[in-house]
Motif scaffolding. Sequence first.
Motif, PDB file in Angstrom:
ATOM      1  N   GLN A  88       0.799  -1.222   0.000  1.00 23.35           N
ATOM      2  CA  GLN A  88       0.000   0.000   0.000  1.00 23.35           C
ATOM      3  C   GLN A  88       0.836   1.278   0.000  1.00 23.35           C
ATOM      4  O   GLN A  88       0.327   2.347   0.300  1.00 23.35           O
ATOM      5  N   PHE A  89       2.118   1.179  -0.350  1.00 18.00           N
ATOM      6  CA  PHE A  89       2.951   2.376  -0.397  1.00 18.00           C
ATOM      7  C   PHE A  89       4.097   2.210  -1.394  1.00 18.00           C
ATOM      8  O   PHE A  89       4.466   1.099  -1.775  1.00 18.00           O
TER       9      PHE A  89
ATOM     10  N   GLU B 232      -3.650   8.162  -5.519  1.00 17.51           N
ATOM     11  CA  GLU B 232      -3.082   7.900  -4.201  1.00 17.51           C
ATOM     12  C   GLU B 232      -2.794   9.218  -3.483  1.00 17.51           C
ATOM     13  O   GLU B 232      -2.547  10.236  -4.126  1.00 17.51           O
TER      14      GLU B 232
ATOM     15  N   SER C  33       0.703   6.575  -1.046  1.00 19.68           N
ATOM     16  CA  SER C  33      -0.006   5.559  -0.258  1.00 19.68           C
ATOM     17  C   SER C  33      -1.464   5.506  -0.664  1.00 19.68           C
ATOM     18  O   SER C  33      -2.062   6.496  -1.067  1.00 19.68           O
TER      19      SER C  33
END
Length: 104
Positions: free
Chosen positions: A28-29, A51, A103
Amino acid sequence: MIPLKHSLSSSAGASSAEVFEVLAKGNQFRLEKITSFAHASAEGQWYDQEEDEWIALLKGSASLQFEAGSLQLTAMEYLVIPARLKHRVAEVSADAVWLALHSS
């Protein structure tokens, strides 16, 4: 096991384009180091990312443009750009170095 050590000060030297280096990545990053070499966004080019993005200007200066106005950044300043907030790099110094954390 001992983790590998890296340096944020290393640079590829002057380039005809921005240099994007992925420093770390997970589900997620994504953490990137961006060396700009005075390359701003093309006229009329807007980022509209899916994001959230935390950016820190480690070195140099830059002007970010948003639909509501512009914002000046100098070395060691940072901000969060929420997902879908249109923005562009209007001006950036030749020595600009960024950290960008994307993210979801």
